[in-house]
Scaffold this motif. Sequence first.
Motif: not given
Length: 284
Positions: A125, A152-153, A155, A158-159, A161-162, A201-202, A204-205
């Motif tokens: 990742q 888990e992704l 943090e 996630i930041e 991808l968001v 959670r996936y 969310d992005v």
Amino acid sequence: MSKLKVAELFYSIQGEGRYMGVPSIFLRTFGCNFKCQGFGMPRGELSNEVEVIAERIADFKTYEELPLVSTGCDSYASWDPRFKHLSPMLDTSAVADAICDILPHKTWKDEHLVITGGEPLLGWQRAYPDLLGHPKMAGLKEITFETNGTQELSEEFIEYLVQWQMPNVDFDREITFSVSAKLPCSGEKWEDAIKPEIVCRYEDVGTAYLKFVIATEQDYADAECAIAAYRSAGFKGHVYLMPVGGVESVYALNNRRVAELAMKNGLRYSDRLQVPLFKNEWGT
Ligand code: SF4
């Protein structure tokens, strides 16, 4: 510059799931947290096909020379440490160059990128922002991570991808998580393999969907229990049933029955087009 251990990099047609039929670059990273030795075996038994292949390891210099297996994980060389010398460690810039080299027009048109494994959401990742932010990847619009749904992704990821979902970014990218959650027929333990909170959670992005490999009525009963667990955790995505079968003889025994099972239960059917089209050879 980040690095990736690259098991395979090739251009083909996506054979499974949401992007079935779409021309795609496949980047297969090395490493997996599972072995999935139960696929295609009677319940409770584990395949030893890879053990037999590993005894002749000196005979194989490239992925293309490796035998296909009819039981167990069909991409065994992408995680089994005995085959790791076939997967070079490359910096992300070299990976971006290699991707552009195999695109038919040397630049992105309507192709989609599949990051698969092994399990591509292990430690790699941290390398994806470098890779996906490389200038040669600028025209890429759609990316799928093919994951087993246990990782888990981070943090940081996630930041990263968001930002693609923000209205003010000057490019538009769609991210999909194709979650092939492992049922007991894989040989993996339920508590290790079915992780609804992680998969939620996936969503969310990006877009996430579940894909279950089915061979028997018992597999479908297991899939129903798993679907209930994901739904009760809040998972909203689509669900696909896909026939077991890394080789044509096994696939052909299952595909119609699994399609009918999907229809009967109002679920989506995923084929494995790489099997009838390309015999599921390495590099397809
Ligand atoms: S999770 Fe996927 S790559 Fe890993 S062992 Fe299972 S089938 Fe193979």
